[in-house]
Design an enzyme around this catalytic site. Structure first.
Site, PDB file in Angstrom:
ATOM      1  N   ASN A  37       0.874  -1.172   0.000  1.00 24.62           N
ATOM      2  CA  ASN A  37       0.000   0.000   0.000  1.00 24.62           C
ATOM      3  C   ASN A  37       0.913   1.224   0.000  1.00 24.62           C
ATOM      4  O   ASN A  37       1.488   1.571   1.026  1.00 24.62           O
ATOM      5  CB  ASN A  37      -0.888  -0.030   1.255  1.00 24.62           C
ATOM      6  CG  ASN A  37      -1.661   1.263   1.430  1.00 24.62           C
ATOM      7  OD1 ASN A  37      -1.750   2.079   0.507  1.00 24.62           O
ATOM      8  ND2 ASN A  37      -2.215   1.461   2.614  1.00 24.62           N
ATOM      9  N   TRP A  38       1.034   1.848  -1.173  1.00 23.61           N
ATOM     10  CA  TRP A  38       1.969   2.977  -1.290  1.00 23.61           C
ATOM     11  C   TRP A  38       1.397   4.281  -0.740  1.00 23.61           C
ATOM     12  O   TRP A  38       2.097   5.288  -0.730  1.00 23.61           O
ATOM     13  CB  TRP A  38       2.380   3.153  -2.757  1.00 23.61           C
ATOM     14  CG  TRP A  38       3.429   2.194  -3.214  1.00 23.61           C
ATOM     15  CD1 TRP A  38       4.046   1.233  -2.468  1.00 23.61           C
ATOM     16  CD2 TRP A  38       3.993   2.108  -4.526  1.00 23.61           C
ATOM     17  NE1 TRP A  38       4.973   0.547  -3.245  1.00 23.61           N
ATOM     18  CE2 TRP A  38       4.946   1.064  -4.506  1.00 23.61           C
ATOM     19  CE3 TRP A  38       3.776   2.789  -5.721  1.00 23.61           C
ATOM     20  CZ2 TRP A  38       5.693   0.710  -5.627  1.00 23.61           C
ATOM     21  CZ3 TRP A  38       4.516   2.438  -6.847  1.00 23.61           C
ATOM     22  CH2 TRP A  38       5.460   1.406  -6.809  1.00 23.61           C
ATOM     23  N   LYS A  39       0.128   4.264  -0.374  1.00 17.52           N
ATOM     24  CA  LYS A  39      -0.504   5.495   0.150  1.00 17.52           C
ATOM     25  C   LYS A  39      -0.241   6.648  -0.827  1.00 17.52           C
ATOM     26  O   LYS A  39      -0.195   6.430  -2.019  1.00 17.52           O
ATOM     27  CB  LYS A  39       0.010   5.776   1.565  1.00 17.52           C
ATOM     28  CG  LYS A  39      -0.075   4.535   2.444  1.00 17.52           C
ATOM     29  CD  LYS A  39       0.093   4.800   3.899  1.00 17.52           C
ATOM     30  CE  LYS A  39      -0.054   3.479   4.651  1.00 17.52           C
ATOM     31  NZ  LYS A  39      -0.097   3.633   6.092  1.00 17.52           N
ATOM     32  N   HIS A  58      -9.497   1.235   4.305  1.00 17.66           N
ATOM     33  CA  HIS A  58      -8.253   1.401   5.068  1.00 17.66           C
ATOM     34  C   HIS A  58      -8.502   2.377   6.222  1.00 17.66           C
ATOM     35  O   HIS A  58      -9.304   3.304   6.092  1.00 17.66           O
ATOM     36  CB  HIS A  58      -7.148   1.931   4.143  1.00 17.66           C
ATOM     37  CG  HIS A  58      -5.816   1.950   4.816  1.00 17.66           C
ATOM     38  ND1 HIS A  58      -5.416   2.983   5.637  1.00 17.66           N
ATOM     39  CD2 HIS A  58      -4.800   1.046   4.819  1.00 17.66           C
ATOM     40  CE1 HIS A  58      -4.212   2.712   6.112  1.00 17.66           C
ATOM     41  NE2 HIS A  58      -3.815   1.549   5.628  1.00 17.66           N
ATOM     42  N   GLU A  71      -6.954   4.805   7.266  1.00 12.84           N
ATOM     43  CA  GLU A  71      -6.777   6.233   6.926  1.00 12.84           C
ATOM     44  C   GLU A  71      -7.987   6.767   6.159  1.00 12.84           C
ATOM     45  O   GLU A  71      -8.319   7.944   6.273  1.00 12.84           O
ATOM     46  CB  GLU A  71      -5.465   6.416   6.140  1.00 12.84           C
ATOM     47  CG  GLU A  71      -4.263   6.290   7.063  1.00 12.84           C
ATOM     48  CD  GLU A  71      -3.012   5.716   6.423  1.00 12.84           C
ATOM     49  OE1 GLU A  71      -2.915   5.690   5.185  1.00 12.84           O
ATOM     50  OE2 GLU A  71      -2.118   5.279   7.182  1.00 12.84           O
ATOM     51  N   GLU A  82      -5.665  -4.776  10.521  1.00 17.32           N
ATOM     52  CA  GLU A  82      -4.643  -3.757  10.729  1.00 17.32           C
ATOM     53  C   GLU A  82      -4.951  -2.986  12.015  1.00 17.32           C
ATOM     54  O   GLU A  82      -5.746  -2.040  11.994  1.00 17.32           O
ATOM     55  CB  GLU A  82      -4.616  -2.777   9.557  1.00 17.32           C
ATOM     56  CG  GLU A  82      -4.231  -3.411   8.237  1.00 17.32           C
ATOM     57  CD  GLU A  82      -3.594  -2.387   7.308  1.00 17.32           C
ATOM     58  OE1 GLU A  82      -2.445  -2.617   6.898  1.00 17.32           O
ATOM     59  OE2 GLU A  82      -4.215  -1.358   7.017  1.00 17.32           O
ATOM     60  N   GLY A 139       2.300   2.507  10.713  1.00 15.91           N
ATOM     61  CA  GLY A 139       3.250   3.604  10.579  1.00 15.91           C
ATOM     62  C   GLY A 139       3.934   4.001  11.875  1.00 15.91           C
ATOM     63  O   GLY A 139       4.598   5.029  11.945  1.00 15.91           O
ATOM     64  N   SER A 142       3.136  -1.963  10.421  1.00 19.28           N
ATOM     65  CA  SER A 142       4.588  -2.017  10.649  1.00 19.28           C
ATOM     66  C   SER A 142       5.201  -3.374  10.318  1.00 19.28           C
ATOM     67  O   SER A 142       6.090  -3.850  11.026  1.00 19.28           O
ATOM     68  CB  SER A 142       4.932  -1.584  12.078  1.00 19.28           C
ATOM     69  OG  SER A 142       4.563  -0.223  12.276  1.00 19.28           O
TER      70      SER A 142
HETATM   71  P1  PGA Z   1       2.678   0.445   7.670  1.00 21.15           P
HETATM   72  O1  PGA Z   1       1.250   0.657   6.980  1.00 21.15           O
HETATM   73  O2  PGA Z   1       3.256  -0.835   7.118  1.00 21.15           O
HETATM   74  O3  PGA Z   1       3.487   1.662   7.253  1.00 21.15           O
HETATM   75  O4  PGA Z   1       2.473   0.379   9.129  1.00 21.15           O
HETATM   76  C1  PGA Z   1       0.374  -0.415   6.790  1.00 21.15           C
HETATM   77  C2  PGA Z   1      -0.889   0.073   6.140  1.00 21.15           C
HETATM   78  O5  PGA Z   1      -1.289   1.217   6.409  1.00 21.15           O
HETATM   79  O6  PGA Z   1      -1.515  -0.652   5.365  1.00 21.15           O
END
Ligand code: PGA
Length: 254
Positions: free
Chosen positions: A10-12, A96, A98, A172, A178, A218
């Protein structure tokens, strides 16, 4: 049949199209002939086409990070399943944390998107997970059950195992995203077992047995093997560590 693990990037909101192409130049040789796991990269919308071109013939699939539930319409700023289909995206991340946190996505909305995704034969990766305050208040189970039920609502009526088989759920824990904090394998396994049992109740044992449940939060090269060795962890959704080709390849090659 054993579940084929799925490792998704997931490159966001990172990488321009040129940066995305550069990633693929370095990444593809590192995962050439890798067949054990399904590999998916989800860049931002502006890079999907170039990345699909860059990944042609490689076995790496390309997905989107979000999608509207309608085929088309007056929805300024949104992207439709038909548009994603037309350019060759095969997977889509839905709900997600976010999206939930910053764009007010609800289980009800994610449920609509999931139905659209299944209708258009995408592989949807539906995200669920508790925030820190919920875990600390002992509400993790309640949150995961509510999200799982909400996201899968209405699918119970007559969906066949074959129709439900593309669904992937990503657990998640929001406090692990993050932050460099990872759920322990035991925490992840407890959550996965809870989700799988609920899916069995809602959609039947066959669907639940075939359901891939990914862990995200993470995931890094140095913890991927421990997590992936757990029989109930069927893959990973990787944010930060997927931006670098070497690091993501190490995770894929756990
Ligand atoms: P992260 O993000 O690996 O940077 O913790 C995971 C995600 O948001 O899918």
């Amino acid at each position: 049949m054993p579940r084929k693990p799925l490792i998704a990037a997931n490159w966001k909101m990172y990488k321009t199209p040129v940066q995305a192409q550069e990633f693929f130049k370095l990444f593809l040789p590192l995962v050439a002939n890798h067949d054990r796991d399904e590999i998916v990269v989800c860049p931002s919308f502006t890079s999907i086409s170039v990345v699909i071109a860059a990944a042609t013939g490689s076995g790496v699939a390309i997905g989107a990070q979000n999608m509207h539930f309608a085929d088309e319409g007056a929805y300024t700023g949104e992207t439709s399943p038909l548009m994603l289909k037309a350019i060759g995206a095969t997977h889509v991340i839905l709900g997600h944390s976010e999206r939930r946190q910053y764009f007010a996505e609800t289980d009800e909305l994610i449920n609509k998107k999931l139905k659209t995704a299944l209708h258009h034969q995408f592989i949807p990766i539906v995200c669920v997970g508790e925030v820190l305050a919920e875990r600390e208040a002992g509400k993790t189970e309640e949150v995961l059950l509510r999200q799982t039920r909400g996201c899968l609502a209405g699918l119970t009526a007559g969906i066949s195992a074959a129709e439900a088989s593309p669904i992937v759920i990503a657990y998640e824990p929001v406090w692990a995203i993050g932050t460099g904090k990872t759920a322990t394998p035991q925490m992840a396994c407890e959550a996965h077992a809870l989700i799988r049992a609920e899916v069995a109740r809602l959609l039947g044992n066959e669907v639940a047995d075939n359901l891939r449940i990914l862990y995200g939060g993470s995931v890094k090269p140095d913890n991927a093997t421990t997590l992936m060795n757990e029989p109930d962890i069927d893959g990973a959704l990787v944010g930060g560590a997927s931006l670098d080709p070497q690091s993501f390849a190490k995770i894929v090659n756990y």
